[in-house]
Design an enzyme around this catalytic site. Structure first.
Site, PDB file in Angstrom:
ATOM      1  N   GLY A 171      74.113  51.158  41.471  1.00 41.78           N
ATOM      2  CA  GLY A 171      72.840  50.841  40.796  1.00 41.78           C
ATOM      3  C   GLY A 171      72.673  51.693  39.550  1.00 41.78           C
ATOM      4  O   GLY A 171      73.057  52.860  39.549  1.00 41.78           O
TER       5      GLY A 171
ATOM      6  N   ARG B 106      79.229  46.436  41.237  1.00 40.38           N
ATOM      7  CA  ARG B 106      79.734  46.817  42.553  1.00 40.38           C
ATOM      8  C   ARG B 106      81.078  46.097  42.688  1.00 40.38           C
ATOM      9  O   ARG B 106      81.269  45.039  42.101  1.00 40.38           O
ATOM     10  CB  ARG B 106      78.752  46.411  43.633  1.00 40.38           C
ATOM     11  CG  ARG B 106      77.367  46.977  43.320  1.00 40.38           C
ATOM     12  CD  ARG B 106      76.443  47.053  44.472  1.00 40.38           C
ATOM     13  NE  ARG B 106      75.086  47.283  44.002  1.00 40.38           N
ATOM     14  CZ  ARG B 106      74.455  48.457  44.042  1.00 40.38           C
ATOM     15  NH1 ARG B 106      75.045  49.520  44.533  1.00 40.38           N
ATOM     16  NH2 ARG B 106      73.224  48.562  43.598  1.00 40.38           N
TER      17      ARG B 106
ATOM     18  N   ASP C 169      76.212  57.743  46.004  1.00 37.78           N
ATOM     19  CA  ASP C 169      77.086  58.130  47.113  1.00 37.78           C
ATOM     20  C   ASP C 169      78.354  57.263  47.196  1.00 37.78           C
ATOM     21  O   ASP C 169      79.461  57.781  47.292  1.00 37.78           O
ATOM     22  CB  ASP C 169      76.256  58.021  48.412  1.00 37.78           C
ATOM     23  CG  ASP C 169      77.015  58.465  49.612  1.00 37.78           C
ATOM     24  OD1 ASP C 169      77.245  59.672  49.742  1.00 37.78           O
ATOM     25  OD2 ASP C 169      77.418  57.598  50.421  1.00 37.78           O
TER      26      ASP C 169
ATOM     27  N   THR D 218      71.950  58.261  40.340  1.00 34.04           N
ATOM     28  CA  THR D 218      71.231  57.326  41.218  1.00 34.04           C
ATOM     29  C   THR D 218      69.768  57.736  41.260  1.00 34.04           C
ATOM     30  O   THR D 218      69.457  58.922  41.240  1.00 34.04           O
ATOM     31  CB  THR D 218      71.827  57.321  42.649  1.00 34.04           C
ATOM     32  OG1 THR D 218      70.962  56.573  43.515  1.00 34.04           O
ATOM     33  CG2 THR D 218      71.979  58.717  43.229  1.00 34.04           C
TER      34      THR D 218
ATOM     35  N   ASP E 186      67.955  57.360  43.810  1.00 32.45           N
ATOM     36  CA  ASP E 186      67.580  57.562  45.221  1.00 32.45           C
ATOM     37  C   ASP E 186      67.461  59.022  45.672  1.00 32.45           C
ATOM     38  O   ASP E 186      66.845  59.284  46.696  1.00 32.45           O
ATOM     39  CB  ASP E 186      68.603  56.871  46.132  1.00 32.45           C
ATOM     40  CG  ASP E 186      68.548  55.360  46.008  1.00 32.45           C
ATOM     41  OD1 ASP E 186      67.510  54.848  45.559  1.00 32.45           O
ATOM     42  OD2 ASP E 186      69.543  54.699  46.354  1.00 32.45           O
TER      43      ASP E 186
ATOM     44  N   ASP F  82      69.714  60.766  47.087  1.00 33.87           N
ATOM     45  CA  ASP F  82      70.230  60.754  48.462  1.00 33.87           C
ATOM     46  C   ASP F  82      71.536  61.523  48.628  1.00 33.87           C
ATOM     47  O   ASP F  82      72.231  61.359  49.622  1.00 33.87           O
ATOM     48  CB  ASP F  82      70.412  59.297  48.928  1.00 33.87           C
ATOM     49  CG  ASP F  82      71.367  58.511  48.036  1.00 33.87           C
ATOM     50  OD1 ASP F  82      71.734  59.009  46.952  1.00 33.87           O
ATOM     51  OD2 ASP F  82      71.732  57.384  48.410  1.00 33.87           O
TER      52      ASP F  82
ATOM     53  N   ARG G 268      66.561  52.918  50.627  1.00 34.49           N
ATOM     54  CA  ARG G 268      67.012  52.227  51.851  1.00 34.49           C
ATOM     55  C   ARG G 268      67.255  53.224  52.982  1.00 34.49           C
ATOM     56  O   ARG G 268      66.952  52.980  54.129  1.00 34.49           O
ATOM     57  CB  ARG G 268      68.301  51.443  51.583  1.00 34.49           C
ATOM     58  CG  ARG G 268      68.042  50.048  51.055  1.00 34.49           C
ATOM     59  CD  ARG G 268      69.315  49.428  50.554  1.00 34.49           C
ATOM     60  NE  ARG G 268      69.825  50.180  49.419  1.00 34.49           N
ATOM     61  CZ  ARG G 268      71.067  50.136  48.955  1.00 34.49           C
ATOM     62  NH1 ARG G 268      71.954  49.397  49.550  1.00 34.49           N
ATOM     63  NH2 ARG G 268      71.431  50.839  47.903  1.00 34.49           N
TER      64      ARG G 268
HETATM   65  P1  ATP Z   1      73.281  53.371  44.365  1.00 35.57           P
HETATM   66  O1  ATP Z   1      73.103  53.753  45.819  1.00 35.57           O
HETATM   67  O2  ATP Z   1      72.429  54.161  43.457  1.00 35.57           O
HETATM   68  O3  ATP Z   1      73.188  51.910  44.124  1.00 35.57           O
HETATM   69  P2  ATP Z   1      76.115  53.773  44.794  1.00 35.57           P
HETATM   70  O4  ATP Z   1      77.160  54.374  43.950  1.00 35.57           O
HETATM   71  O5  ATP Z   1      75.903  54.411  46.157  1.00 35.57           O
HETATM   72  O6  ATP Z   1      74.780  53.776  43.929  1.00 35.57           O
HETATM   73  P3  ATP Z   1      77.428  51.467  45.986  1.00 35.57           P
HETATM   74  O7  ATP Z   1      77.179  50.020  45.821  1.00 35.57           O
HETATM   75  O8  ATP Z   1      77.349  52.042  47.358  1.00 35.57           O
HETATM   76  O9  ATP Z   1      76.400  52.209  44.987  1.00 35.57           O
HETATM   77  O10 ATP Z   1      78.878  51.828  45.422  1.00 35.57           O
HETATM   78  C1  ATP Z   1      79.327  51.374  44.162  1.00 35.57           C
HETATM   79  C2  ATP Z   1      80.784  50.952  44.250  1.00 35.57           C
HETATM   80  O11 ATP Z   1      81.572  52.083  44.668  1.00 35.57           O
HETATM   81  C3  ATP Z   1      81.077  49.890  45.305  1.00 35.57           C
HETATM   82  O12 ATP Z   1      80.876  48.583  44.828  1.00 35.57           O
HETATM   83  C4  ATP Z   1      82.539  50.134  45.629  1.00 35.57           C
HETATM   84  O13 ATP Z   1      83.393  49.557  44.655  1.00 35.57           O
HETATM   85  C5  ATP Z   1      82.646  51.646  45.523  1.00 35.57           C
HETATM   86  N1  ATP Z   1      82.497  52.247  46.867  1.00 35.57           N
HETATM   87  C6  ATP Z   1      81.364  52.340  47.599  1.00 35.57           C
HETATM   88  N2  ATP Z   1      81.597  52.939  48.784  1.00 35.57           N
HETATM   89  C7  ATP Z   1      82.911  53.243  48.810  1.00 35.57           C
HETATM   90  C8  ATP Z   1      83.771  53.879  49.755  1.00 35.57           C
HETATM   91  N3  ATP Z   1      83.313  54.335  50.917  1.00 35.57           N
HETATM   92  N4  ATP Z   1      85.069  54.010  49.423  1.00 35.57           N
HETATM   93  C9  ATP Z   1      85.546  53.553  48.263  1.00 35.57           C
HETATM   94  N5  ATP Z   1      84.797  52.956  47.311  1.00 35.57           N
HETATM   95  C10 ATP Z   1      83.490  52.802  47.578  1.00 35.57           C
END
Ligand code: ATP
Length: 320
Positions: free
Chosen positions: A11, A72, A103, A125, A127, A129, A171
């Site tokens: 995000g 994503r 994360d 982010t 969040d 978190d 969330r």
């Molecule tokens: P936000 O929570 O603010 O939206 P975020 O980085 O946590 O940000 P995610 O959608 O969880 O958002 O992760 C972004 C991208 O990172 C995912 O689409 C995926 O490509 C990659 N990703 C997420 N989790 C993993 C994981 N455990 N291992 C490898 N790649 C990951």
């Protein structure tokens, strides 16, 4: 290290642009070529990689969103996808990568680290978190946006003597609700980390109305087990008071970053380049007690985010 890349993932959050600007300009200052990777890991797999100049990051410091776009990527989660990502970086001669995201994005960075890429993770982010840092880039702006909404909703809630449930993002982590609730004088805050007690909530609204409160503002994080519509209906039925729902949704992700978010983004971005220049191992960069910190990436992501229980209890005391 001569060539580094930077991407934003997950995000979007206000301040991501300020971080990109710092990485690009500090990188160039350190005699590196800096490559912008568009649309996060998805763009990396597609080779959407362009060299950035000082001027290409001009006039973005104050803008929300991310000039590199974000996405994503399910493809990146697979072993095959990650091998392809490493090959793509290799093709461009990129040895170090700055990942700005939440994360999940930093966990993706851990996977690249295991495959030999130096990764500097920046906490991008809204969040808040991530356990290893006190604040994430975008959180302060998001809370400021929520506060602005709370202040406006308070006026109309008072005029109509209503209860208003304001649903905010979060969330798994209730930090936006918690901070906006304390600073905004909410009657109650509902967060995923603490089980909701409907009897107590409704009693509080009735007792407050009896002692002359003109309105009740309830701030609810989206991840709370009861749906917002259900909650509004239950409050209205049990208290007999008109109750409305306001869902702030993506409004919280936009807007010009605050001073705090610009500072955090700029200082962590500069730190990332400094560490890459030193050929440091992969790190998660953040801020603890007002200082910029850099921890081992894999270890940092194991740190659990704890909710500030004292802050939660204080909201209860102040809104009696
Ligand atoms: P936000 O929570 O603010 O939206 P975020 O980085 O946590 O940000 P995610 O959608 O969880 O958002 O992760 C972004 C991208 O990172 C995912 O689409 C995926 O490509 C990659 N990703 C997420 N989790 C993993 C994981 N455990 N291992 C490898 N790649 C990951």
């Amino acid at each position: 290290m001569k060539k580094i890349g930077v991407l934003t993932s997950g995000g979007d959050s206000p301040g991501m642009n300020a971080a990109i600007r710092a990485v690009v300009r500090c990188g160039i200052e350190a005699d590196m070529e800096v490559y912008g990777i568009h649309r996060g890991y998805e763009g990396l797999l597609d080779g959407e990689i362009h060299q950035l100049s000082r001027s290409s990051v001009g006039d973005i410091l104050h803008r929300g969103g991310t000039m590199l776009k974000t996405a994503r990527s399910d493809r990146f989660r697979t072993e095959e996808g990650q091998r392809h990502a490493v090959n793509m970086l290799d093709t461009f001669g990129i040895e170090g990568l700055v990942v700005i995201g939440g994360d999940g994005s930093l966990r993706g960075g851990c996977d690249l680290d295991r495959k030999g890429i130096k990764v500097m993770g920046l906490p991008g982010t809204i969040d808040n978190d991530l356990g290893y840092t006190d604040y994430t880039i975008g959180f302060d702006t998001a809370v400021t946006t929520v506060l602005d909404a709370v202040t406006k909703i308070r006026d109309t809630s008072s005029s109509h003597e209503r209860t208003t449930v304001i649903e905010v993002m979060g969330r798994h982590c209730g930090d936006i609700a918690l901070h906006a609730g304390l600073a905004g004088g909410a009657e109650a805050v509902l967060i995923p980390e603490i089980e909701i007690n409907l009897n107590e909530l409704c009693r509080k609204i009735v007792v407050g109305a009896n002692r002359g409160k003109q309105h009740s503002i309830i701030i609810k994080a989206e991840g709370v087990s009861v749906s917002s519509q259900e909650l509004v209906q239950t409050i209205e039925e049990r208290t007999g008071r008109e109750t409305r729902l306001v869902v702030l949704s993506y409004l919280q992700r936009g807007g010009s970053p605050t001073y705090r978010d610009r500072m955090l983004a700029t200082l962590t971005g500069a730190k990332a380049v400094e560490l890459l220049k030193e050929d440091s191992s992969s790190k998660a960069i953040g801020a603890v007690n007002g200082e910029i910190v850099a921890y081992d990436l894999q270890a940092a992501l194991k740190q659990k985010r704890e909710i500030d229980r004292e802050m939660y209890d204080l909201i209860g005391v102040l809104s009696k």
